[in-house]
Design an enzyme around this catalytic site. Structure first.
Site, PDB file in Angstrom:
ATOM      1  N   CYS A 152      31.857 -23.396 -14.754  1.00  0.00           N
ATOM      2  CA  CYS A 152      31.817 -23.520 -16.203  1.00  0.00           C
ATOM      3  C   CYS A 152      33.115 -23.860 -16.672  1.00  0.00           C
ATOM      4  CB  CYS A 152      31.166 -22.117 -16.823  1.00  0.00           C
ATOM      5  SG  CYS A 152      31.149 -22.312 -18.726  1.00  0.00           S
ATOM      6  N   ASP A 166      34.501 -22.901 -19.189  1.00  0.00           N
ATOM      7  CA  ASP A 166      35.445 -21.832 -19.914  1.00  0.00           C
ATOM      8  C   ASP A 166      36.894 -21.361 -19.226  1.00  0.00           C
ATOM      9  OD1 ASP A 166      35.924 -18.714 -20.557  1.00  0.00           O
ATOM     10  OD2 ASP A 166      33.903 -18.957 -21.414  1.00  0.00           O
TER      11      ASP A 166
HETATM   12 ZN   LIG Z   1      30.280 -20.518 -19.752  1.00  0.00          ZN
END
Ligand SMILES: [Zn+2]
Length: 205
Positions: A34, A36
């Site tokens: 991800c 993130d």
């Molecule tokens: Zn994520």
């Protein structure tokens, strides 16, 4: 920027560090994670530059029309000859949580998140048995990782590498933001098509 201080420190530890790395990379792993900022591949696996080839997008999705992802996969599998492909999601994933709402995030994000909604629909009965909202989102994070691993197995890139190279192993992991621990969710060994509907299996590679 801390770049100069870092470069200096690396040279002090190992004068040949950049010399060696600039010549070649022979990573064993492709990481699909991800975007993130709290889930950096090298840091959470304790690996160094040169060890993991990395692709990241929102909610670590494997989409068959994503030229970026497919190019990374092709290069990692056929040129770098990685032995492992890891899809790593993480609990508390904002992308997964967003996909569970009925909120309009505008065209582009809606299009991306719809892939996660499709996973939700596939496992809706199982998910609705979980009453706690956070626990349900965590379950979808795990199921999403499993589905993305299966999507890798559906590509001719992976099936051809399995047939001719007996690699790579596909791994589905979930990282815990709260404890830093990686949990293994789902693996597929080279050539194992038990979970793969026959319609996805190429017979003339
Ligand atoms: Zn994520």
């Amino acid at each position: 920027m801390e770049n100069k201080a870092w470069a200096q420190e690396m040279l002090e530890q190992d004068p040949e560090y950049f010399n060696r790395l600039s010549k070649l990379q022979t990573p064993e792993f492709l990481w699909i994670g991800c975007s993130d900022s709290r889930v950096p591949a090298n840091e959470i696996t304790g690996t160094s530059p040169g060890e993991i080839f990395v692709h990241r997008n929102i909610a670590n999705l494997v989409i068959h029309t994503d030229v970026n992802l497919l190019s990374v996969l092709d290069y990692a599998v056929n040129h770098l000859k990685v032995n492992h492909v890891i899809v790593c999601g993480h609990y508390g994933c904002g992308g997964v949580k967003a996909a569970m709402t009925n909120h309009d995030f505008n065209h582009l994000l809606n299009m991306w998140l719809r892939n996660i909604k499709d996973v939700y629909r596939l496992y809706e009965t199982e998910l609705l048995e979980i009453s706690d909202e956070e626990a349900r989102a965590d379950k979808l994070v795990e199921l999403n990782v499993k589905e993305q691993v299966m999507k890798l197995a559906k590509t001719s890139i992976i099936q051809r590498a399995w047939k001719y190279g007996k690699r790579p192993v596909l791994h589905g992991w979930v990282y815990g933001l709260k404890d830093g621990i990686i949990k293994s969710i789902y693996d597929i060994n080279p050539g194992s098509t038990t979970d793969l509907n026959q319609i996805y299996q190429y017979d003339d590679l």
